[in-house]
Structures are given as C-alpha cells and as structure tokens.
Design a protein around this motif. Structure first.
Motif, PDB file in Angstrom:
ATOM      1  N   TYR A   1       1.141  -1.901  -0.507  1.00 45.39           N
ATOM      2  CA  TYR A   1      -0.080   0.180  -0.241  1.00 45.39           C
ATOM      3  C   TYR A   1       0.774   1.283  -0.225  1.00 45.39           C
ATOM      4  O   TYR A   1       0.212   2.221  -0.075  1.00 45.39           O
ATOM      5  N   ASN A   2       1.915   1.186  -0.139  1.00 47.78           N
ATOM      6  CA  ASN A   2       2.524   2.216   0.043  1.00 47.78           C
ATOM      7  C   ASN A   2       3.051   2.305  -1.381  1.00 47.78           C
ATOM      8  O   ASN A   2       3.551   3.241  -2.049  1.00 47.78           O
ATOM      9  N   HIS A   3       2.948   1.347  -2.119  1.00 46.20           N
ATOM     10  CA  HIS A   3       3.172   1.829  -3.905  1.00 46.20           C
ATOM     11  C   HIS A   3       1.518   1.606  -4.543  1.00 46.20           C
ATOM     12  O   HIS A   3       1.067   1.845  -5.844  1.00 46.20           O
ATOM     13  N   VAL A   4       0.952   1.186  -4.293  1.00 50.91           N
ATOM     14  CA  VAL A   4      -0.633   0.291  -5.016  1.00 50.91           C
ATOM     15  C   VAL A   4      -1.723   1.182  -3.968  1.00 50.91           C
ATOM     16  O   VAL A   4      -1.874   1.113  -2.829  1.00 50.91           O
ATOM     17  N   TYR A   5      -3.194   1.549  -4.464  1.00 50.66           N
ATOM     18  CA  TYR A   5      -3.836   1.798  -3.891  1.00 50.66           C
ATOM     19  C   TYR A   5      -5.056   1.489  -2.789  1.00 50.66           C
ATOM     20  O   TYR A   5      -5.271   0.302  -3.667  1.00 50.66           O
ATOM     21  N   GLU A   6      -4.658   1.161  -1.650  1.00 53.31           N
ATOM     22  CA  GLU A   6      -5.445   0.731  -0.923  1.00 53.31           C
ATOM     23  C   GLU A   6      -7.020   0.449  -0.959  1.00 53.31           C
ATOM     24  O   GLU A   6      -7.596   1.528  -1.110  1.00 53.31           O
ATOM     25  N   PRO A   7      -7.548  -0.463  -1.429  1.00 50.48           N
ATOM     26  CA  PRO A   7      -9.418  -0.531  -1.027  1.00 50.48           C
ATOM     27  C   PRO A   7      -9.667   0.126   0.150  1.00 50.48           C
ATOM     28  O   PRO A   7      -9.449  -0.359   1.131  1.00 50.48           O
ATOM     29  N   ALA A   8     -10.620   0.785  -0.738  1.00 51.08           N
ATOM     30  CA  ALA A   8     -11.383   1.654   0.110  1.00 51.08           C
ATOM     31  C   ALA A   8     -12.972   2.056   0.376  1.00 51.08           C
ATOM     32  O   ALA A   8     -13.078   0.801  -0.952  1.00 51.08           O
TER      33      ALA A   8
ATOM     34  N   GLU B   1     -10.654  -3.470 -16.679  1.00 51.02           N
ATOM     35  CA  GLU B   1     -10.475  -3.040 -16.221  1.00 51.02           C
ATOM     36  C   GLU B   1      -9.412  -2.073 -15.413  1.00 51.02           C
ATOM     37  O   GLU B   1      -8.198  -2.271 -15.904  1.00 51.02           O
ATOM     38  N   ILE B   2      -9.354  -0.343 -15.888  1.00 51.41           N
ATOM     39  CA  ILE B   2      -8.466   0.116 -15.969  1.00 51.41           C
ATOM     40  C   ILE B   2      -8.235   0.520 -14.639  1.00 51.41           C
ATOM     41  O   ILE B   2      -8.563   1.209 -13.947  1.00 51.41           O
ATOM     42  N   GLY B   3      -6.579   0.177 -14.795  1.00 52.17           N
ATOM     43  CA  GLY B   3      -6.097   1.001 -13.652  1.00 52.17           C
ATOM     44  C   GLY B   3      -6.595   0.512 -12.246  1.00 52.17           C
ATOM     45  O   GLY B   3      -7.598   0.288 -11.624  1.00 52.17           O
ATOM     46  N   SER B   4      -5.882  -1.092 -12.636  1.00 55.17           N
ATOM     47  CA  SER B   4      -6.850  -1.791 -11.263  1.00 55.17           C
ATOM     48  C   SER B   4      -6.601  -1.536  -9.810  1.00 55.17           C
ATOM     49  O   SER B   4      -7.375  -2.742  -8.912  1.00 55.17           O
TER      50      SER B   4
ATOM     51  N   ASP C   1      -2.923  -1.279 -15.705  1.00 54.57           N
ATOM     52  CA  ASP C   1      -2.341  -0.177 -15.090  1.00 54.57           C
ATOM     53  C   ASP C   1      -1.275   0.406 -15.177  1.00 54.57           C
ATOM     54  O   ASP C   1      -0.332  -0.206 -15.879  1.00 54.57           O
ATOM     55  N   ILE C   2      -1.007   1.511 -15.239  1.00 60.71           N
ATOM     56  CA  ILE C   2       0.341   2.366 -15.588  1.00 60.71           C
ATOM     57  C   ILE C   2       1.425   1.997 -14.004  1.00 60.71           C
ATOM     58  O   ILE C   2       2.572   1.814 -14.835  1.00 60.71           O
ATOM     59  N   ASN C   3       1.007   1.655 -13.471  1.00 53.06           N
ATOM     60  CA  ASN C   3       1.557   1.479 -12.548  1.00 53.06           C
ATOM     61  C   ASN C   3       2.220  -0.115 -12.343  1.00 53.06           C
ATOM     62  O   ASN C   3       1.494  -0.817 -12.604  1.00 53.06           O
ATOM     63  N   ASN C   4       3.198  -0.486 -12.543  1.00 53.55           N
ATOM     64  CA  ASN C   4       3.815  -1.857 -12.431  1.00 53.55           C
ATOM     65  C   ASN C   4       3.705  -2.407 -10.794  1.00 53.55           C
ATOM     66  O   ASN C   4       2.954  -3.770 -11.226  1.00 53.55           O
ATOM     67  N   TYR C   5       3.270  -2.042 -10.332  1.00 58.04           N
ATOM     68  CA  TYR C   5       2.580  -2.254  -8.810  1.00 58.04           C
ATOM     69  C   TYR C   5       2.212  -2.814  -8.734  1.00 58.04           C
ATOM     70  O   TYR C   5       1.787  -4.067  -7.809  1.00 58.04           O
ATOM     71  N   ALA C   6       0.806  -2.277  -9.012  1.00 54.81           N
ATOM     72  CA  ALA C   6      -0.123  -2.214  -9.653  1.00 54.81           C
ATOM     73  C   ALA C   6      -0.916  -3.214 -10.133  1.00 54.81           C
ATOM     74  O   ALA C   6      -1.559  -4.685  -9.226  1.00 54.81           O
ATOM     75  N   CYS C   7      -0.159  -3.381 -11.130  1.00 57.83           N
ATOM     76  CA  CYS C   7       0.209  -5.067 -12.411  1.00 57.83           C
ATOM     77  C   CYS C   7       0.209  -6.068 -11.299  1.00 57.83           C
ATOM     78  O   CYS C   7      -0.224  -7.598 -11.793  1.00 57.83           O
TER      79      CYS C   7
ATOM     80  N   ASN D   1      -8.118 -17.779  -7.528  1.00 57.65           N
ATOM     81  CA  ASN D   1      -8.410 -18.935  -7.588  1.00 57.65           C
ATOM     82  C   ASN D   1      -8.892 -18.037  -9.480  1.00 57.65           C
ATOM     83  O   ASN D   1     -10.168 -19.387  -9.712  1.00 57.65           O
ATOM     84  N   VAL D   2      -8.550 -17.028  -9.842  1.00 53.03           N
ATOM     85  CA  VAL D   2      -9.216 -16.346 -10.884  1.00 53.03           C
ATOM     86  C   VAL D   2      -8.068 -17.027 -11.808  1.00 53.03           C
ATOM     87  O   VAL D   2      -7.261 -15.909 -11.558  1.00 53.03           O
ATOM     88  N   ASN D   3      -8.324 -16.065 -13.124  1.00 54.66           N
ATOM     89  CA  ASN D   3      -7.826 -15.628 -14.673  1.00 54.66           C
ATOM     90  C   ASN D   3      -7.532 -14.647 -14.729  1.00 54.66           C
ATOM     91  O   ASN D   3      -9.050 -14.195 -14.921  1.00 54.66           O
ATOM     92  N   VAL D   4      -6.974 -13.485 -14.202  1.00 53.74           N
ATOM     93  CA  VAL D   4      -7.117 -12.416 -15.142  1.00 53.74           C
ATOM     94  C   VAL D   4      -5.355 -11.423 -15.793  1.00 53.74           C
ATOM     95  O   VAL D   4      -4.449 -12.165 -14.824  1.00 53.74           O
ATOM     96  N   GLU D   5      -5.834 -12.154 -16.916  1.00 55.73           N
ATOM     97  CA  GLU D   5      -4.568 -10.614 -17.484  1.00 55.73           C
ATOM     98  C   GLU D   5      -3.921  -9.718 -16.959  1.00 55.73           C
ATOM     99  O   GLU D   5      -4.994  -8.523 -17.242  1.00 55.73           O
ATOM    100  N   THR D   6      -3.131  -9.284 -16.548  1.00 51.29           N
ATOM    101  CA  THR D   6      -3.041  -7.838 -16.325  1.00 51.29           C
ATOM    102  C   THR D   6      -1.434  -7.660 -16.701  1.00 51.29           C
ATOM    103  O   THR D   6      -0.487  -8.092 -17.561  1.00 51.29           O
ATOM    104  N   ILE D   7      -1.525  -5.929 -17.630  1.00 53.90           N
ATOM    105  CA  ILE D   7      -0.737  -5.489 -18.403  1.00 53.90           C
ATOM    106  C   ILE D   7      -0.143  -4.162 -18.001  1.00 53.90           C
ATOM    107  O   ILE D   7      -1.035  -3.956 -17.573  1.00 53.90           O
ATOM    108  N   ASN D   8       0.889  -3.988 -17.527  1.00 55.25           N
ATOM    109  CA  ASN D   8       1.855  -2.926 -17.528  1.00 55.25           C
ATOM    110  C   ASN D   8       1.247  -1.142 -19.052  1.00 55.25           C
ATOM    111  O   ASN D   8       2.223  -1.392 -19.917  1.00 55.25           O
ATOM    112  N   MET D   9       0.775  -0.784 -18.717  1.00 53.61           N
ATOM    113  CA  MET D   9       0.219   0.448 -20.011  1.00 53.61           C
ATOM    114  C   MET D   9      -0.563   0.985 -19.721  1.00 53.61           C
ATOM    115  O   MET D   9      -1.181   1.175 -18.312  1.00 53.61           O
ATOM    116  N   ASP D  10      -0.467   2.708 -20.197  1.00 55.13           N
ATOM    117  CA  ASP D  10      -1.112   3.868 -20.086  1.00 55.13           C
ATOM    118  C   ASP D  10      -2.575   3.793 -20.883  1.00 55.13           C
ATOM    119  O   ASP D  10      -2.432   3.500 -22.249  1.00 55.13           O
TER     120      ASP D  10
END
Length: 353
Positions: free
Chosen positions: A126-133, A160-163, A187-193, A204-213
């Motif tokens: 959470y120092n690098h990624v938005y904490e669920p709120a 989802e944009i900005g996951s 997500d533009i933030n690699n930590y978030a990806c 136990n789900v399959n989500v493809e993550t992509i570091n991009m704007d």
C-alpha cells in the motif's frame, strides 16, 4: 472389521472428509446454475406478460363499466355477463401471477458477488498501490446490483482500467467463472499490475495484467465490459502529472490531504504512481476521466457497457450531457456519501435506436 462390514455411518464420514466432495459439489453447481438461471429468466418474462395482461383487463373492465353507465335505459344484462366473465379471467390471471412469483423465488440464483480475499497484500504494497477503500467497495456493490444485466449481456472481454489491488476485476472473475470470459486489467503502475495478479491467484481466478497507459494496445471496439475507478480528486494539474518538485493539493483539497502529504508525496517514481491513482487534476478532477470518454467510441464494442465511478465534485451531470452528445445513455445505479465525498457509479452504454 472387514471392508464388507463398514457401516453406512462410516461411509458417510469418509465421504464428508473426502476432498473430492467439494469438487463434486462445484461440478454440480456449474452444471445446474445456467439451467436455473435460464429458467429464472423465462419465469420473470412470463410474470411480466401476466402483469401486462392484468393491466389490459383492468382497462377493458373500466371501458365496459363506462358503457353500462351510458346504457341506463337499455337492457344491460349482456354487459353484466361480459363484465363478470372479465372479472373471472382477471382473477385467474392474478392467481397465475402469484404462483409464478412464488416459483420464481424458489429458483432465483442469488446475485451476491463475494468480495475477493486481499489479506495477502501488506502495508508495503500500500506504499505503492491504492488500498481498497469506500470507492472500491461501492464499485463492487454497483456491479453486484447490476449482475443480472451483466450476465444477460454475456460479455466476452471484461477489462478494468487502473486495477490497483485487483479486487474489483477479481470479484467479477469469481462470479462469472461459468461463462466464457476473458478478464484483463491494465495499470500504468507496475506495482499495481503485480498486486492484481497476486489477488487473482489468491482467489483462484485468471486475470491477465498489462502494464500500460490506458488502452493503447487493445483492438478498437473490442471491450464488452469496461470498469474504471479513476483518479477523481480535483487537484492541480502538476499534482496529477507529478511534475512539481513538491506537489501540493489545491486549496479546496489541501485540508483533507495535508496529513497524508508527509508520507505520500515522496521522490520515488513508483510512489508517485500512488499519487496518480487518486489525483484527478483540474477540470473538476476529470483530467484522466476525459481521456477515456474521448476515446469511448474506439474502446467499447457495439453493445459494450462502461461502469464509471465518480464523485459529485466531478460534475456528473456535465459528464452525462457530454456522453449524450456522443450518443451514449447513462444511468446512475448507486451512490453513497462518506466523509468528505459523495460517490456514485454511472452505467454507460450506446444508444441503439
């Protein structure tokens, strides 16, 4: 005791302890759920037809009563008989409707979307990624509220944009596993990806993550279901772009964020990404939101739907008018007031008429 002498009670106990029991239960659930959902849909359609018939009978009954009143000096026996027959038919329709409502309540599959586990994420994350709120959970609640519509549309590509932490896209992936879906998170933030991928694995789900704007690498008009909890807090442009040496919030937001500023506004590039997760820039905090809206015609599939979280400070009515000028409908499906913010979620879709 021989194998042949094992009691039914022992067999039951062995079955309960057998791990294949859960797999069997999941298999049966996946087998019957689509059938029950299809039945539930047909029951609901039939109920609507019955209600429509009932309404039409009410109108016809009223017309006949008016005719009877106009025929005071004539023999009204035929009208009386017709009216009694209509009332009898109406009673039967009402009974059928009540039965269908009762049957529907027994077959409806609960539209409850489980909040994914995210206990694997730590304070360091959470120092690098938005904490669920509150905004995160409101978006999940909005999707849960509209699950019937989402299921009916059968989206092939959900994104989802900005996951961020990944719990929103993982929540949908958990619920829609019985459908043929592709789930993506950018997500533009690699930590978030990285956090999103770990959340998907933990659930136990399959989500493809992509570091991009944004969605620069996706084919035009390919997204069936789009989700975005954007940076929405109105701030100075320099804050949202992290160009200033010492970023500061605008006067309106300064009191709310002064306490956080000592820990959030640091020089590390990855931690600057955290600022970008909530700092929406000027123009009512819609600097990033407007980028997406401007490309919506190139993003959504012809029947695509977009769920967008906003706050009142973003001037939602102005956004809705802009969407309308682009040929899009928008519906506010949920809102919630929290400390310092009034959150809401818009469902956006193309006019088909």
């Amino acid at each position: 005791m021989s194998d042949s002498e094992i009691s039914d009670e022992d067999n039951t106990e062995n079955f309960i302890e057998n791990p294949t029991r859960e797999l069997l239960a999941e298999g049966l659930l996946s087998l019957f759920t689509p059938i029950v959902e299809n039945l539930d849909s047909k029951v609901k359609q039939t109920v609507l037809v019955q209600l429509n018939i009932n309404a039409q009978l009410d109108i016809l009954s009223s017309v006949i009563k008016d005719q009877i009143n106009k025929q005071n000096k004539q023999d009204t026996s035929e009208f009386d008989i017709a009216l009694r027959n209509l009332n009898a038919i109406k009673s039967k329709v009402t009974v059928i409707t009540n039965v269908l409502h009762s049957s529907s309540s027994k077959f409806i599959v609960s539209n409850i979307m489980e909040t994914p586990s995210y206990s694997h994420l730590t304070s360091n994350d959470y120092n690098h990624v938005y904490e669920p709120a509150e905004d995160t959970f409101l978006l999940i609640d909005a999707l849960e509220q509209d699950l019937s519509s989402i299921q009916a549309s059968k989206p092939l590509l959900t994104l989802e944009i900005g996951s961020g932490s990944g719990i929103v896209i993982s929540a949908l992936a958990k619920y829609l596993t019985h459908q043929t879906h592709g789930f993506y998170a950018v997500d533009i933030n690699n930590y978030a990806c990285n956090a999103t991928k770990r959340t998907a694995i933990a659930n136990n789900v399959n989500v493809e993550t992509i570091n991009m704007d944004m969605l620069t690498a996706f084919k035009y008009n390919s997204i069936d279901l789009l989700i975005f909890n954007p940076p929405y807090v109105p701030t100075s442009t320099s804050l949202s772009t992290c160009e200033d040496k010492e970023p500061r919030a605008t006067v309106e937001q300064e009191k709310f964020y002064d306490i956080e500023a000592d820990t959030i506004f640091v020089k590390d590039n990855q931690e600057k990404m955290l600022i970008k997760s909530w700092a929406g820039g000027d123009d009512d905090g819609c600097q990033v939101i407007n980028r997406v809206l401007g490309e919506l015609d190139n993003i959504l599939a012809p029947n695509g739907v977009f769920y967008l979280l906003l706050i009142k400070d973003n001037n939602p009515e102005k956004i809705r008018k802009r969407l309308k000028s682009f040929g899009y409908n928008s519906i506010q499906i949920i809102d919630r007031k929290i400390r310092g913010e009034h959150l809401l979620v818009l469902k956006i879709f193309k006019n088909l008429l």
